[in-house]
Write a protein that holds these residues in place. Structure first.
Motif, mmCIF file in Angstrom:
data_model
loop_
_atom_site.group_PDB
_atom_site.id
_atom_site.type_symbol
_atom_site.label_atom_id
_atom_site.label_comp_id
_atom_site.label_asym_id
_atom_site.label_seq_id
_atom_site.Cartn_x
_atom_site.Cartn_y
_atom_site.Cartn_z
ATOM 1 N N VAL A 51 -14.444 -8.538 42.761
ATOM 2 C CA VAL A 51 -13.109 -7.925 42.751
ATOM 3 C C VAL A 51 -13.062 -6.762 41.766
ATOM 4 C CG1 VAL A 51 -10.691 -8.316 42.145
ATOM 5 C CG2 VAL A 51 -11.900 -9.991 43.539
ATOM 6 N N VAL A 58 -12.734 -3.184 43.934
ATOM 7 C CA VAL A 58 -11.474 -2.433 44.024
ATOM 8 C C VAL A 58 -11.691 -0.956 43.693
ATOM 9 C CG1 VAL A 58 -9.167 -2.192 43.025
ATOM 10 C CG2 VAL A 58 -9.995 -4.445 43.705
ATOM 11 N N PHE A 99 -13.648 0.667 46.576
ATOM 12 C CA PHE A 99 -12.767 0.854 47.734
ATOM 13 C C PHE A 99 -11.840 2.042 47.505
ATOM 14 C CE2 PHE A 99 -8.505 0.154 49.474
ATOM 15 C CZ PHE A 99 -8.798 0.205 50.832
ATOM 16 N N TRP A 100 -11.276 2.167 46.301
ATOM 17 C CA TRP A 100 -10.324 3.242 46.015
ATOM 18 C C TRP A 100 -10.996 4.610 46.094
ATOM 19 C CZ3 TRP A 100 -5.406 3.394 46.372
ATOM 20 C CH2 TRP A 100 -4.708 4.474 45.886
ATOM 21 N N TYR A 110 -11.568 5.292 49.798
ATOM 22 C CA TYR A 110 -10.273 5.555 50.415
ATOM 23 C C TYR A 110 -9.789 6.968 50.075
ATOM 24 C CZ TYR A 110 -5.270 5.094 51.344
ATOM 25 O OH TYR A 110 -3.995 5.288 51.792
#
Length: 51
Positions: A20, A24, A27-28, A31
């Motif tokens: 996690v 995160v 992923f950010w 994205y």
């Protein structure tokens, strides 16, 4: 073969917590990169200057 990950730790943290904490931000970044790539021509659309 299945591994028993119960009790496995990285950086002194449980595996799920490590995933996690590292997942995160990864992923950010992905994205944000995809958003920037998809929105690269938005200013041209706003001014009506299509190429």
């Amino acid at each position: 073969m299945s591994r028993d990950f119960e009790g496995y730790q990285m950086f002194g943290l449980p595996t799920f917590t490590t995933i996690v904490i590292l997942g995160v931000p990864v992923f950010w970044v992905i994205y944000t990169g995809v958003f920037m790539w998809l929105s690269r021509g938005w200013s041209q659309e706003d001014t009506g200057e299509e190429n």
